[in-house]
Write a protein that holds these residues in place. Structure first.
Motif, PDB file in Angstrom:
ATOM      1  N   PHE A   1       0.916  -1.102   0.027  1.00 36.28           N
ATOM      2  CA  PHE A   1       0.021   0.083  -0.100  1.00 36.28           C
ATOM      3  C   PHE A   1       0.886   1.215   0.019  1.00 36.28           C
ATOM      4  O   PHE A   1       1.988   1.219   0.001  1.00 36.28           O
ATOM      5  N   ASN A   2       0.271   2.616   0.105  1.00 35.22           N
ATOM      6  CA  ASN A   2       0.785   3.469   0.508  1.00 35.22           C
ATOM      7  C   ASN A   2      -0.019   4.626   1.006  1.00 35.22           C
ATOM      8  O   ASN A   2      -0.906   4.194   1.658  1.00 35.22           O
ATOM      9  N   LYS A   3       0.383   5.874   1.310  1.00 31.70           N
ATOM     10  CA  LYS A   3      -0.406   6.436   2.293  1.00 31.70           C
ATOM     11  C   LYS A   3      -1.634   6.763   2.190  1.00 31.70           C
ATOM     12  O   LYS A   3      -2.193   7.058   3.029  1.00 31.70           O
ATOM     13  N   THR A   4      -1.849   6.995   0.716  1.00 29.38           N
ATOM     14  CA  THR A   4      -3.487   7.275   0.465  1.00 29.38           C
ATOM     15  C   THR A   4      -4.271   6.275   0.298  1.00 29.38           C
ATOM     16  O   THR A   4      -5.596   6.351   0.496  1.00 29.38           O
ATOM     17  N   ASP A   5      -3.903   4.975  -0.317  1.00 29.03           N
ATOM     18  CA  ASP A   5      -4.796   3.776  -0.194  1.00 29.03           C
ATOM     19  C   ASP A   5      -4.830   3.018   0.865  1.00 29.03           C
ATOM     20  O   ASP A   5      -5.701   2.054   0.920  1.00 29.03           O
TER      21      ASP A   5
ATOM     22  N   GLY B   1      -5.482  -3.202   4.459  1.00 31.27           N
ATOM     23  CA  GLY B   1      -4.567  -2.132   4.908  1.00 31.27           C
ATOM     24  C   GLY B   1      -3.624  -2.854   6.086  1.00 31.27           C
ATOM     25  O   GLY B   1      -3.694  -3.934   6.335  1.00 31.27           O
ATOM     26  N   LEU B   2      -2.763  -2.050   6.619  1.00 31.75           N
ATOM     27  CA  LEU B   2      -1.633  -2.379   7.445  1.00 31.75           C
ATOM     28  C   LEU B   2      -2.139  -2.442   8.933  1.00 31.75           C
ATOM     29  O   LEU B   2      -1.526  -2.782   9.898  1.00 31.75           O
ATOM     30  N   GLN B   3      -3.247  -2.012   9.531  1.00 36.03           N
ATOM     31  CA  GLN B   3      -3.722  -2.021  10.596  1.00 36.03           C
ATOM     32  C   GLN B   3      -4.734  -3.585  10.795  1.00 36.03           C
ATOM     33  O   GLN B   3      -5.694  -3.528   9.995  1.00 36.03           O
TER      34      GLN B   3
END
Length: 599
Positions: A131-135, A170-172
């Motif tokens: 992922f990146n900061k926006t997605d 996502g990474l959470q």
């Protein structure tokens, strides 16, 4: 901050299964790789397969990522005809993580299911190349990942820095647990460090009907080599259990290298070394300054003429072993007297009956004099502190009297200036190897020119040897030395101190030696004053001469005392002693007899 410190340890995506919504359909997908030399994988980024079949996802380069995709897309969901198909799968793989620095971990890696290959726009480091900061967290990602995390990321609400997490889009993590395994040996769960550097096997099983995802892990095989991320083997199967990996067929890991420490650790070590060196240098400087101050000396222009007689304070310190108490011979009027070794020099004031003055040293408020060592010690120890068998013979005593007379004559008349010793006494007479008497300890000595008047000075000397006029006039003269010499002669002849305490404590009284000998003379029994330790073994004429000479030199009137030149004439028999007759004043015992010590 943590990401910046760990930027060299880019531990990214270990395996992504590309899921194609459309494409060829297969009822069963089943593959097993015991090593990756001939594996049907699609690699990107910095991922590579080593010659021996190890899949390396990352190396020590910074801010990079690597992906390893199974080359064929896998279909999950409904069939082209509209029928439902099972979405169950089972996979297992063996990995090893050893970071570049042994005290810091790298970011996590993950097994993932993704609808696209390559994850365009994804970022490395904490975003895992997924992922990146926006997605991050966008439901349209359609990504399922199982992360194996070795760094605590506050922004993703990680539970710790060693956990397994299930991520959706996502990474959470929607679920995470501390990395551990059940040990059959102990019967309980045991912590498993993901960054341990040992091979670890992971099983991931998904039951599509129950919608249940299980992740299991435990140690596998031997310890790995200290590299970044290695995948040793991988097995996958849809709608069934993945075939077990043959651990014996997994490719060997590279030879182990010593683990590198982190830059932070290296900086800390370097700083500690610098601080230690600085402390050592500072301590050395303090010691040098202390040492220089300890041995700092005073030098004045007039001393240039005596350079050959001057010792450095350091030389004396070493010679006396730091002025050790073990080297202390005694204490005189000038101060402590120490024995030293390996000192050689000459003095200007020299005579065979003077203790040779070898040199001196000056330091702050101290003046240190260096004399030649006299092996038989001081005269007083032989006169008063020895049993009869060790007492000096009369011939030795008479030779000592002559020697000290010659020494005082040299001081008074034989040098370019008059030297007044001011402390003639038995403890300042030293005996050399031949038991010859030598006058020493010039700590209180004074010099003045011939024919001049000695200046008034402080009263110094020793009770019993101190001439009676000195306390009144404050002047020390050659006549005062003669008085002390007379007391010394009486001590040598009588074997008694100049002043002694006699009688029981409640009736004790002081007996002055010169008065006692005078009374013996007045009664005509002067030989009774001789030292009983001699037991009469002496030359009578020499004993009488010594006793009479002691009385004459100890006359209370300085004008009535002889000079040292006259004393030598008496001792050598070149002149006769004055006749002694009665005069008022002396108590001679039962019958009062007044005596005059000469007429």
């Amino acid at each position: 901050m943590m990401c910046a410190l760990l930027s060299r340890l880019i531990l990214l995506l270990i395996a992504i299964i590309f899921v194609e919504v459309v494409g060829a359909f297969r009822d069963v997908y089943d593959f097993t790789y015991n090593g990756f030399s001939r594996a049907n994988l699609s690699l990107d980024g910095i991922a590579e397969v080593s010659p021996n079949g190890l899949l390396l996802l990352t190396n020590f380069s910074r801010q990079n990522q690597g992906h390893a995709f199974y080359s064929f897309p896998l279909r999950f969901g409904s069939s082209p005809g509209g029928g439902n198909i099972s979405s169950s799968f089972s996979t297992t793989f063996v990995f090893a993580i050893v970071p570049e620095y042994s005290d810091l971990g790298g970011h996590e890696f993950a097994f993932a299911l993704s609808p696209t290959r390559g994850r365009p726009g994804s970022l490395p480091v904490q975003y895992l190349g997924l992922f990146n900061k926006t997605d991050n967290g966008n439901p349209s990602n359609h990504v399922l990942a199982v992360e194996l995390d070795t760094v605590y990321s506050r922004e993703f609400k990680d539970i710790d820095d060693n956990h397994v997490g299930i991520d959706v889009n996502g990474l959470q993590s929607i679920e995470s647990k501390h990395a551990a395994y059940f040990s059959h040996e102990t019967g309980r769960y045991t912590n498993l460090t993901l960054m341990r550097g040992d091979p670890v096997q992971v099983w991931i099983e998904y039951d599509g009907a129950k919608k249940l995802l299980n992740v299991t892990l435990c140690p596998a095989g031997d310890r790995s080599s200290p590299t970044n991320h290695y995948i040793l083997g991988w097995s996958f199967k849809m709608n069934g259990e993945a075939r077990p990996l043959d651990l014996s067929r997994l490719p060997p890991l590279p030879p182990r290298r010593p683990r590198r420490r982190s830059k932070l650790f290296e900086v800390a070590i370097a700083l500690a070394v610098v601080l230690i060196l600085a402390a050592v240098v500072f301590g050395a400087l303090v010691f040098i300054l202390w040492w220089r101050n300890k041995f700092q000396e005073i030098r004045e222009d007039w001393e240039a003429a005596y350079a050959s007689q001057r010792f450095s304070y350091r030389e004396l310190y070493v010679a006396t072993k730091g002025f050790s108490d073990k080297q202390l011979l005694g204490t005189g009027g000038f101060g402590g007297v120490y024995r030293g070794t390996q000192i050689v020099s000459i003095g200007q004031l020299r005579h065979r009956n003077l203790v040779p003055l070898l040199g001196y040293s000056r330091r702050k408020g101290e003046l240190l004099l260096v004399y030649e060592f006299m092996s038989n010690g001081s005269l007083d120890k032989h006169l008063f502190d020895q049993p009869h068998k060790s007492a000096l013979h009369w011939s030795q005593r008479f030779r000592i009297i002559k020697g000290i007379a010659l020494a005082l004559h040299h001081l008074h008349e034989g040098w370019e200036q008059v030297v007044i010793h001011r402390d003639v006494k038995a403890s300042n007479v030293l005996l050399d190897g031949g038991m010859n008497g030598r006058l020493g300890d010039f700590g209180l000595a004074r010099l003045y020119d011939h024919g001049s008047d000695p200046r008034t000075t402080h009263v110094v000397g020793t009770l019993g040897y101190l001439a009676p006029e000195v306390p009144m006039t404050g002047k020390s003269t050659t006549s005062a030395d003669v008085f002390a010499f007379g007391a010394l002669v009486l001590e040598i002849a009588c074997g008694r101190r100049t002043v002694e305490v006699q009688g029981p404590p409640e009736q004790a009284s002081e007996v002055v030696l010169v008065d006692w000998v005078s009374r013996c003379w007045g009664r005509g029994v002067v030989l009774e004053a001789s030292d009983p330790n001699l037991r009469g073994d002496f030359v009578v004429e020499e004993m009488e001469l010594a006793l009479r000479l002691g009385l004459i030199c100890s006359h209370p009137d300085p004008a009535m005392r002889p000079s040292m030149r006259q004393v030598i004439q008496y001792l050598e028999g070149n002149a006769s002693l004055p006749e002694m007759s009665k005069y008022g004043g002396a108590d001679t015992g039962p019958e009062d007899v007044d005596v005059n010590i000469w007429s």
